[in-house]
Scaffold this active site. Structure first.
Site, PDB file in Angstrom:
ATOM      1  N   HIS A 195     -14.059   8.409  -2.170  1.00 17.77           N
ATOM      2  CA  HIS A 195     -12.586   8.400  -2.177  1.00 17.77           C
ATOM      3  C   HIS A 195     -11.965   8.287  -3.555  1.00 17.77           C
ATOM      4  O   HIS A 195     -10.743   8.231  -3.672  1.00 17.77           O
ATOM      5  CB  HIS A 195     -12.050   7.239  -1.342  1.00 17.77           C
ATOM      6  CG  HIS A 195     -12.306   7.375   0.114  1.00 17.77           C
ATOM      7  ND1 HIS A 195     -11.426   8.001   0.966  1.00 17.77           N
ATOM      8  CD2 HIS A 195     -13.348   6.993   0.862  1.00 17.77           C
ATOM      9  CE1 HIS A 195     -11.924   7.980   2.185  1.00 17.77           C
ATOM     10  NE2 HIS A 195     -13.099   7.375   2.157  1.00 17.77           N
ATOM     11  N   LYS A 248       2.644  12.803   4.428  1.00 23.12           N
ATOM     12  CA  LYS A 248       3.628  12.169   5.312  1.00 23.12           C
ATOM     13  C   LYS A 248       5.045  12.582   4.919  1.00 23.12           C
ATOM     14  O   LYS A 248       5.896  12.849   5.778  1.00 23.12           O
ATOM     15  CB  LYS A 248       3.468  10.639   5.276  1.00 23.12           C
ATOM     16  CG  LYS A 248       2.100  10.194   5.815  1.00 23.12           C
ATOM     17  CD  LYS A 248       1.738   8.745   5.476  1.00 23.12           C
ATOM     18  CE  LYS A 248       0.232   8.526   5.691  1.00 23.12           C
ATOM     19  NZ  LYS A 248      -0.229   7.218   5.164  1.00 23.12           N
ATOM     20  N   LYS A 293       3.722   3.900  -2.891  1.00 24.44           N
ATOM     21  CA  LYS A 293       2.255   3.916  -2.914  1.00 24.44           C
ATOM     22  C   LYS A 293       1.822   2.690  -3.703  1.00 24.44           C
ATOM     23  O   LYS A 293       2.655   2.007  -4.283  1.00 24.44           O
ATOM     24  CB  LYS A 293       1.726   5.194  -3.567  1.00 24.44           C
ATOM     25  CG  LYS A 293       2.371   5.503  -4.937  1.00 24.44           C
ATOM     26  CD  LYS A 293       1.817   6.775  -5.572  1.00 24.44           C
ATOM     27  CE  LYS A 293       2.415   8.050  -5.034  1.00 24.44           C
ATOM     28  NZ  LYS A 293       1.482   8.882  -4.297  1.00 24.44           N
ATOM     29  N   ARG A 294       0.510   2.413  -3.731  1.00 20.62           N
ATOM     30  CA  ARG A 294       0.068   1.292  -4.548  1.00 20.62           C
ATOM     31  C   ARG A 294       0.453   1.495  -6.007  1.00 20.62           C
ATOM     32  O   ARG A 294       0.541   2.628  -6.477  1.00 20.62           O
ATOM     33  CB  ARG A 294      -1.457   1.125  -4.416  1.00 20.62           C
ATOM     34  CG  ARG A 294      -1.878   0.422  -3.156  1.00 20.62           C
ATOM     35  CD  ARG A 294      -1.284  -0.965  -3.065  1.00 20.62           C
ATOM     36  NE  ARG A 294      -1.942  -1.865  -3.990  1.00 20.62           N
ATOM     37  CZ  ARG A 294      -2.867  -2.740  -3.647  1.00 20.62           C
ATOM     38  NH1 ARG A 294      -3.219  -2.873  -2.380  1.00 20.62           N
ATOM     39  NH2 ARG A 294      -3.432  -3.508  -4.543  1.00 20.62           N
ATOM     40  N   THR A 349      -2.333  10.755   0.585  1.00 20.43           N
ATOM     41  CA  THR A 349      -2.001  11.023   1.985  1.00 20.43           C
ATOM     42  C   THR A 349      -0.508  10.796   2.219  1.00 20.43           C
ATOM     43  O   THR A 349       0.084  11.389   3.111  1.00 20.43           O
ATOM     44  CB  THR A 349      -2.815  10.127   2.940  1.00 20.43           C
ATOM     45  OG1 THR A 349      -2.845   8.797   2.411  1.00 20.43           O
ATOM     46  CG2 THR A 349      -4.234  10.642   3.093  1.00 20.43           C
ATOM     47  N   LYS A 352      -1.273   6.536 -11.084  1.00 21.59           N
ATOM     48  CA  LYS A 352      -0.246   7.122 -10.221  1.00 21.59           C
ATOM     49  C   LYS A 352       1.089   7.303 -10.966  1.00 21.59           C
ATOM     50  O   LYS A 352       1.995   7.966 -10.491  1.00 21.59           O
ATOM     51  CB  LYS A 352      -0.048   6.257  -8.974  1.00 21.59           C
ATOM     52  CG  LYS A 352      -1.298   6.189  -8.088  1.00 21.59           C
ATOM     53  CD  LYS A 352      -1.084   5.258  -6.894  1.00 21.59           C
ATOM     54  CE  LYS A 352      -2.354   5.008  -6.092  1.00 21.59           C
ATOM     55  NZ  LYS A 352      -2.724   6.144  -5.214  1.00 21.59           N
TER      56      LYS A 352
HETATM   57  C1  475 Z   1      -7.548   7.562  -3.006  1.00 17.13           C
HETATM   58  N1  475 Z   1      -9.571   2.081  -2.373  1.00 17.13           N
HETATM   59  C2  475 Z   1      -6.542   8.512  -2.398  1.00 17.13           C
HETATM   60  C3  475 Z   1      -7.451   7.889  -0.157  1.00 17.13           C
HETATM   61  O1  475 Z   1      -9.098   9.208   0.927  1.00 17.13           O
HETATM   62  C4  475 Z   1      -7.055   9.039  -1.062  1.00 17.13           C
HETATM   63  C5  475 Z   1     -10.361  -0.068  -1.880  1.00 17.13           C
HETATM   64  C6  475 Z   1     -11.166  -1.151  -2.222  1.00 17.13           C
HETATM   65  C7  475 Z   1     -11.909  -1.138  -3.360  1.00 17.13           C
HETATM   66  C8  475 Z   1     -11.848  -0.052  -4.156  1.00 17.13           C
HETATM   67  N2  475 Z   1     -11.077   1.007  -3.810  1.00 17.13           N
HETATM   68  C9  475 Z   1     -10.364   1.009  -2.706  1.00 17.13           C
HETATM   69  C10 475 Z   1      -9.717   3.349  -2.778  1.00 17.13           C
HETATM   70  O2  475 Z   1     -10.558   3.732  -3.523  1.00 17.13           O
HETATM   71  C11 475 Z   1      -8.733   4.274  -2.228  1.00 17.13           C
HETATM   72  O3  475 Z   1      -7.838   3.856  -1.503  1.00 17.13           O
HETATM   73  N3  475 Z   1      -8.841   5.554  -2.530  1.00 17.13           N
HETATM   74  C12 475 Z   1      -7.884   6.492  -1.995  1.00 17.13           C
HETATM   75  O4  475 Z   1      -8.400   7.066  -0.806  1.00 17.13           O
HETATM   76  C13 475 Z   1      -8.042   8.348   1.149  1.00 17.13           C
HETATM   77  O5  475 Z   1      -6.057   9.783  -0.422  1.00 17.13           O
HETATM   78  O6  475 Z   1      -6.306   9.580  -3.272  1.00 17.13           O
HETATM   79  O7  475 Z   1      -7.017   6.981  -4.171  1.00 17.13           O
END
Ligand code: 475
Length: 819
Positions: free
Chosen positions: A359, A659, A547-548, A655, A553
């Site tokens: 991700h 939306k 968003k976060r 995502t 970002k």
């Molecule tokens: C991406 N979270 C988005 C989304 O695929 C993408 C949580 C805990 C620890 C480390 N990382 C996380 C992520 O890495 C994360 O939320 N990634 C996101 O996944 C779904 O749409 O671009 O940033």
């Protein structure tokens, strides 16, 4: 679609009964919160019948199961969503009205289960909705955090984190299942015993501490199909009595240790998004829920199948990023130590059962555990990973004889660290990215060596979102309008939205579409007035970035641009300027200092701009406190402009972008993540694209970065804005407050590279794109067409499509229908 169970009178009776049983009150005496509990129980009652039916059907059909293993499930509120998927929303709304209650108010009583940070956790929730709706047998497996993501308060412009005690009043949709508890073992050592009977060594973990994992099940209601799947989240409980007679009787210290170990495992969700913190407790959380989930899955499999070699035909474990990668080793442990298989047999099964989704390519998110920590907490698991690593290096050596560089880059254990991504790739049969561009970057950059070695494992699954929550529930006005024009098939087949394209130039349709947008803006304006005390004009352009908060970002670029616009308006009061409301919503990880300072900057700019009478309300800035799933639904519905402005190559997919699009907002964004595919669907002319490409960014990065100082020196607009960070304009004369942000862009102090996220490089292109937005918005019909086409072209971005691709290309599940 009124189900028998939802006969209005019966439902009303059931609510009254529940209020009486739960609170010894009449509904006239009950609080709104108590009514929420009573209504939820009545709804759960209906769900349970379907839950049982589903289970029966699964037992009969014996379909292949996917276990979606995830540290995060950002579910959002369940009541409204369940009613939507039961097709009983309107009936229940009416029933409650007859009892004198407003369903919206009742829905607002529900705590917003925030067992996730952002994109990754919300994606898991959308996937569960689609899996149930499409009729696939799926279990979500996760952790029952007692505190979800913190609630955000803004005090004096700063973020303050408040604990989210979501279980305080009890959560009506969960079901405790102590009869399915599992023991999870930590620490101790591994004893090797030679077994003369089999001629093999047995590995026995001794001197360990254990914790009891108790599952809580939440129903996942499919849309209008009677299917109810399960999200199983595990809670930890001490096994003290049991341990007291297992060890020396009365070893009180040990008992207390076990008690303490159990106490904190499920306390709290780590609040980091796209970031790895390396905490021991996090590692405990990972093994805790994986061990419990895999044990339960194997036990379930064995109940109806005799041969574990068939596991890959009947089960896939999908790893949501590397956080659940322990699955590979835990499955090996069970097959080797408990089932007595040979290494080769166990490996064959494991590598055909596990699959991994990546991700993020952000380097700081990569999980690398120090081997001391790992081996101490999980001695047997570590031993297994060592053996996986030994064999994997052998494989590398066979393929690339004498190439130490390959071993260095690809080994699972290297430099004293366990690299979870490498384990996930070696131990599974599929590796997927979450948008086309992201998958290409994985193959060409981040995971290049692995792609070279295993090209067939790699595939793309572009993310999606559920239209049931983000249009049907979140935007009822637009949902009804769409249904009036093309029927309600879109609810389960979003591609049908393309039928709306014929209305793109239809004056009446355009007016209706924009009128709905206006009403949704009024709804949001009311929320903003109530929550922020700021009056915003629903006729202004609602330009939204929610968003976060993360540097990549680039919320910072957005607010710097607002500062630039403000300067322009002040310098040229006569200038033509279409009123604009910039809306932000973002939580920053509690320890992410620069992100928190960016929130302060946004609020500081808001303070100055919103209180400057001289600009006649042309510009407003709003920071919405505590952005979360429940207010997100309302925000997407009200947006004109969707800000998707990450540094190209950094946002794996996004995502939120989908939306917004679904709700008829027009994207201003970079060619990053799924934006690329959004533009492909809607057309260049219906989005505002700007900035460096991912290739250009990666090129700079591979060649030592770029020099932001040139922009500072040569562009007076940029220089002005940056100087305002350190001359007190937005800090009541305090020159130091925002200096860290200034330094991050120009690198006057630190040794880090300056402006890592190319804000100054993209700034002018962004400002120019924003100018194009303004011009386009002034053309009412032109804008209406763009907005309408965004909705009409968003069909690809349903999570139903994503899930069907996972099913066809990775999981190979069987479709189930309830007879
Ligand atoms: C991406 N979270 C988005 C989304 O695929 C993408 C949580 C805990 C620890 C480390 N990382 C996380 C992520 O890495 C994360 O939320 N990634 C996101 O996944 C779904 O749409 O671009 O940033």
């Amino acid at each position: 679609m009124l189900d028998n169970h939802f006969k209005k009178e019966e439902f009303k009776k059931s609510v009254k009964e529940n209020v009486k049983m739960l609170y010894r009150k009449t509904i006239e005496e009950a609080s709104q919160e108590q009514i929420f509990q009573a209504v939820s129980l009545a709804v759960k009652d209906v769900i349970i019948d379907n839950w049982l039916l589903t289970q029966k059907q699964y037992e009969k059909d014996d379909p292949k199961i996917v276990y979606y293993l995830s540290m995060e499930f950002l579910m959002g509120r369940a009541l409204g969503n369940n009613l939507i998927n039961l097709c009983a929303y309107n009936e229940v709304k009416e029933a409650l009205e007859e009892l004198g209650f407003d369903l919206n108010v009742i829905e607002d009583q529900e705590p917003d289960p925030a067992l996730g940070n952002g994109g990754l956790g919300r994606l898991a929730a959308c996937f569960l909705d689609s899996l149930a709706t499409l009729g696939y047998c799926a279990y979500g497996c996760g952790i029952r955090y007692h505190y979800g993501l913190f609630k955000q308060k803004i005090e004096n412009g700063f973020q303050v984190e408040v604990p989210d005690n979501w279980l305080k009043d009890g959560y009506p949709f969960e079901l405790r299942r102590p009869e399915y508890a599992k023991e999870v073992k930590f620490g101790g050592y591994v004893k090797v015993e030679y077994d003369p009977a089999t001629g093999r060594n047995n590995f026995v973990q001794e001197g360990y501490q254990s914790v009891l994992a108790i599952p809580y099940d939440m129903p996942i209601v499919g849309y209008n199909n009677k299917i109810v799947n399960t999200l199983r989240i595990w809670d930890a409980q001490a096994i003290s009595e049991f341990q007291l007679d297992l060890f020396d009787k009365g070893d009180y210290r040990k008992a207390v240790e076990q008690e303490n170990l159990a106490k904190n495992i499920c306390d709290v969700l780590y609040p980091n998004d796209n970031h790895y913190a390396g905490k021991e407790l996090r590692l405990k959380q990972q093994y805790f829920f994986i061990s419990a989930s895999i044990q339960a899955a194997i036990e379930k499999f064995k109940k109806s199948h005799s041969d574990l070699h068939d596991l890959p035909k009947k089960v896939t474990f999908q790893l949501n990023d590397t956080h659940p990668t322990m699955t590979v080793a835990e499955l090996m442990r069970i097959l080797l130590d408990e089932e007595g298989m040979t290494w080769e047999e166990a490996w064959e099964i494991t590598t055909h059962t596990c699959a991994y989704t990546n991700h993020t390519i952000m380097a700081e998110a990569l999980e690398k555990w120090p081997i001391e920590l790992f081996s101490k907490l999980l001695p047997r698991i570590y031993q297994i990973i060592e053996e996986i690593n030994r064999r994997f290096i052998q494989e590398i050596n066979n393929k690339y004889p004498g190439n130490q560089e390959k071993v260095r880059k690809m080994a699972i254990i290297y430099d004293g660290q366990v690299k979870m991504a490498h384990l996930a790739i070696a131990g599974g049969y599929s590796v997927n990215g979450v948008a086309r561009l992201h998958t290409e970057i994985l193959k060409k950059q981040e995971l290049k060596d692995f792609y070279e070695m295993y090209p067939d494992k790699f595939n793309n699954k572009t993310n999606g979102i559920t239209q049931r929550r983000f249009l049907l529930h979140g935007n009822p006005l637009l949902a009804d309008w769409v249904t009036d024009h093309i029927g309600d098939g879109w609810v389960t087949d979003l591609a049908q939205l393309s039928k709306l394209k014929v209305y793109a130039d239809d004056k009446k349709a355009q007016q209706e579409f924009m009128n709905i947008k206006y009403q949704n803006k009024v709804r949001l304006a009311k929320y903003i007035l109530e929550h922020n005390g700021i009056e915003v004009d629903p006729r202004s352009i609602f330009d939204v970035q929610v968003k976060r908060l993360h540097e990549y970002k680039r919320q910072l670029m957005n607010i710097l641009h607002v500062m630039y616009l403000y300067n322009q308006i002040k310098e040229h009061p006569e200038m033509d300027f279409y009123p604009r409301t910039f809306i932000f919503g973002a939580k920053a990880a509690a320890g992410y200092v620069r992100a928190k300072l960016t929130i302060k900057l946004i609020n500081a700019v808001a303070d100055v701009v919103n209180n400057d009478r001289s600009i006649n309300g042309k510009l407003k800035v709003v920071f919405i406190e505590n952005y979360r799933v429940s207010n997100a639904e309302m925000i997407f519905a009200a947006a004109d402009v969707s800000e998707q402005i990450s540094t190209a190559s950094k946002e794996a997919s996004g995502t939120g972008n989908m939306k917004f699009m679904l709700n008829g907002a027009v994207t201003i964004g970079t060619m990053d993540g799924a934006n690329v595919e959004i533009v492909e669907e809607v057309g260049q002319e219906n989005a505002f694209i700007f900035g460096l490409s991912s290739d250009e960014v990666i090129n700079y990065e591979n060649n030592g970065g770029y020099n932001p100082m040139q922009y500072f020196n040569n562009d007076p607009d940029i220089r002005n804005v940056l100087m305002q960070l350190i001359n007190g304009t937005y800090s009541n004369g305090d020159f130091e407050l925002f200096r860290d942000i200034y330094d991050s862009l120009l690198n006057t102090k630190s040794s880090d590279r300056a402006d890592t996220y190319f804000i100054l490089a993209d700034f002018k292109a962004y400002a120019e794109a924003q100018k194009r937005v303004e011009e386009a918005y002034k053309d009412e019909a032109g804008w209406a067409k763009k907005a309408l086409l965004n909705t009409a072209c968003s069909g690809k971005f349903t999570s139903d499509r994503t899930i069907q691709q996972y099913v066809d290309e990775i999981w190979h599940l069987d479709k189930v229908t309830i007879e």
